[in-house]
Design an enzyme around this catalytic site. Structure first.
Site, short mmCIF file in Angstrom:
data_model
loop_
_atom_site.label_atom_id
_atom_site.label_comp_id
_atom_site.label_asym_id
_atom_site.label_seq_id
_atom_site.Cartn_x
_atom_site.Cartn_y
_atom_site.Cartn_z
N GLN A 102 -11.13 -3.69 1.19
CA GLN A 102 -10.97 -3.21 -0.18
C GLN A 102 -10.05 -4.15 -0.95
OE1 GLN A 102 -8.54 0.27 -1.64
NE2 GLN A 102 -10.57 1.19 -1.79
N TYR A 175 -5.54 2.35 -10.50
CA TYR A 175 -5.10 0.98 -10.26
C TYR A 175 -5.64 0.05 -11.36
CZ TYR A 175 -3.64 3.21 -5.99
OH TYR A 175 -3.04 4.08 -5.10
#
Length: 451
Positions: A102, A175
Site C-alpha cells: 500500500q 490521508y
C-alpha cells in the site's frame, strides 16, 4: 456440491488470488526509525499468510519520509530497501499468498512525526489544520505535487523490483489523496482545487505516472472512501457524496487501475472506519503519546481521561454509527461502486461471518472482502470457514482496543475476554511476533591511523 465462492480463485487482469478474503491494511510500529523493515514485520505478515488469506494488503507504507503517520513504520522511499521488501514477499509467497504494497502519504494526518518530521508542518492540499487532533499543515506547491507524484511512481517501481504482487494507492480515510479529493478539505484555487475533476487530478496523475513507470502488467488498485462523512465535528462540512466518488472511480478505472477497494470516512479513526466500540480506558492510557502532535490533542485527552467528560466525545462519535452495522459497514457503497465500474471491487468492513461474505459476493456487491481486526483476533479465520464454521469460535468483539493501542503499544488483540481473563496469555500472544533471535553483530573498527 458447488464450489464455495469464498474459496474460488479471483482472476484479475494481472493477478490471480486463491480466495476472496484479503487481510486489509493495518499498521503497527514493527520497523526501524529509518524506515527499513524488520524480522518482526515478516513474522507479523506470515501469521496471516499461514492462516489462509488469499492476499495481504500491507500496512500504510510511505513513499516519502515526510509522508509518515508514525515513525517506526516501514517505508518504500529508498532503493536499498528493495531487498528487504523482496525478503518479505518471499516469506509470504511460501504460503501461496499474494502481497500487495500500500503506497501511502499522510498529508496533514500525521499522528506522531518522529525525528524526521519534528517541528515541520506536514504537506497537504490546504493550510487548514486537521480538525479532530489539530495537526498543522501547509498547502503543497505545484512543484511539491510533481515531486510527490514521482515518489509514488518510484515506490511502485521498487515494489515491482522486489517481486511483490501489486500496489494499492491509499486514497481513503483522510490521508493525502483524500485531502485533495474531498470538497470539505480541499480549498485550493489552482488546477488541483475547485471542481471534482480538479480535485481528482492529483490521484489520476499518480496512476498515470505509475503506469508509465512500471507498464500495464503490474497490478494497481486504489482504496477510496465512497462517502466522506466528514462532519464528525458538527461544524465541519460533510464532504464528498457517493455520486461524486462514483465518478472518481470511473476516472480511476480509465486511468489504469485494476481494482477498487471501498471504504468510508474522511479521517482515521472514524466512527464508521473502524466501526464498533470506543474503549475510553484504553485510549486514556495511550493518547498521551500524541499530546505534542496537534493543537487539539490536550482537549481530546481530557475528554478521554475523565469519565465526567466522556459523554461529549461519545455523543459526537456515535451520531454517525446509528443505523449502521459493524460487519459489512460499507457494503452498500461497495455495491454502488461495483455497478459503476468494470473492474473488481473489494469491500472492507470487519467481515468475520462466512455467510455474509458469501451473500455479498454472490449478490454482486463485491468480488472480495478485506478484514483486519477479525484476522488479528483469528489469523486462521479462513481455515475455520473451510472447516464449516460460519463465525470463529472466539470472534472479534470489535472493541477497537487493537487500534487504540497501536500508536504506543504492540499491535495485537487486547480484549481480555478472548483470553478468558488470562493477562499473561494475552501478553504472550502479543509478544509472539517479536521472537526474532537476531545475531548481534560487532561494527567494524576503522584501521589505525599512522601518527
Amino acid at each position: 456440491m458447488s464450489e464455495d465462492v469464498i474459496f474460488s480463485p479471483l482472476a484479475w487482469r494481472n493477478l490471480q488470488v486463491k480466495n476472496r478474503l484479503f487481510r486489509s491494511n493495518i499498521s503497527g510500529r514493527f520497523d526501524n526509525e529509518d524506515g527499513s523493515l524488520t524480522q518482526t514485520r515478516i513474522n507479523w505478515e506470515c501469521q496471516f499468510a499461514r492462516g489462509g488469506v488469499g492476499a495481504i494488503i500491507s500496512s500504510f507504507v510511505p513513499v516519502q519520509m515526510e509522508g509518515r503517520i508514525i515513525a517506526g513504520y516501514a517505508t518504500i522511499h529508498r532503493d536499498d530497501f528493495i531487498p528487504l521488501w523482496q525478503r518479505l514477499g518471499e516469506a509470504v509467497h511460501r504460503f501461496d499468498c499474494k502481497y500487495i504494497l500500500q503506497l501511502s502519504h499522510s498529508g496533514r494526518q500525521m499522528d506522531l512525526p518522529g525525528v524526521h518530521n519534528q517541528h515541520r508542518r506536514s504537506l497537504s492540499s490546504t493550510d487548514h489544520q486537521e480538525p479532530l487532533h489539530g495537526f498543522l499543515c501547509r498547502a503543497m506547491s505545484e512543484h511539491e505535487i510533481e515531486r510527490t507524484v514521482q515518489a509514488f511512481a518510484d515506490g511502485a517501481w521498487r515494489a515491482r523490483e522486489a517481486g511483490l504482487d501489486g500496489v494499492e494507492l491509499h486514497a481513503a480515510n483522510g490521508y493525502l489523496f483524500t485531502q485533495f479529493l474531498s470538497s470539505a478539505i480541499n480549498d485550493r484555487r489552482d488546477r488541483y482545487g475547485g471542481s471534482l475533476a480538479n480535485r481528482a487530478r492529483f490521484l489520476l496523475e499518480v496512476i498515470r505516472a505509475i503506469r508509465q513507470r512500471v507498464g500495464p502488467d503490474f497490478h494497481l488498485q486504489v482504496k477510496i472512501s465512497a462517502v466522506d462523512h466528514n462532519d464528525i465535528l458538527p461544524w465541519e462540512r460533510k464532504g464528498n457524496t457517493l455520486a461524486e466518488s462514483l465518478q472518481v472511480c470511473r476516472w480511476v478505472e480509465t486511468a489504469g487501475a485494476d481494482a477498487l477497494h471501498v471504504s468510508v470516512g474522511s479521517l482515521f479513526p472514524h466512527p464508521l472506519n473502524p466501526p464498533g466500540d470506543f474503549a475510553f480506558d484504553t485510549i486514556a492510557s495511550t493518547y498521551d503519546a500524541m499530546l505534542s502532535a496537534g493543537t487539539n490533542t490536550f482537549r481530546n485527552y481530557l475528554l478521554f481521561r475523565y469519565s465526567s467528560l466522556r459523554w461529549i466525545f461519545r455523543w459526537l462519535w456515535s451520531r454517525h454509527q446509528r443505523g449502521h452495522a459493524v460487519e459489512g459497514v460499507s457494503l452498500d457503497e461497495a455495491r454502488a461502486v461495483r455497478q459503476a465500474v468494470g473492474v473488481p471491487v473489494i469491500s472492507t468492513g470487519g467481515y468475520q461471518r462466512a455467510s455474509l461474505v458469501r451473500e455479498a459476493i454472490a449478490s454482486g456487491a463485491c468480488d472480495a472482502v478485506s478484514s483486519a481486526r477479525a484476522l488479528i483476533a483469528n489469523p486462521d479465520l479462513p481455515k475455520q470457514w473451510q472447516a464449516g464454521q460460519d463465525a470463529p469460535t472466539r470472534p472479534c468483539t470489535f472493541c477497537n482496543k487493537c487500534l487504540l493501542n497501536a500508536p504506543k503499544n504492540p499491535l495485537g488483540c487486547y480484549e481480555l475476554s478472548r483470553f478468558d481473563g488470562d493477562h499473561e496469555r494475552m501478553i504472550a500472544t502479543l509478544m509472539s511476533i517479536y521472537d526474532t533471535r537476531p545475531e548481534l553483530r560487532l561494527p567494524p573498527v576503522p584501521p589505525a591511523q599512522n601518527p
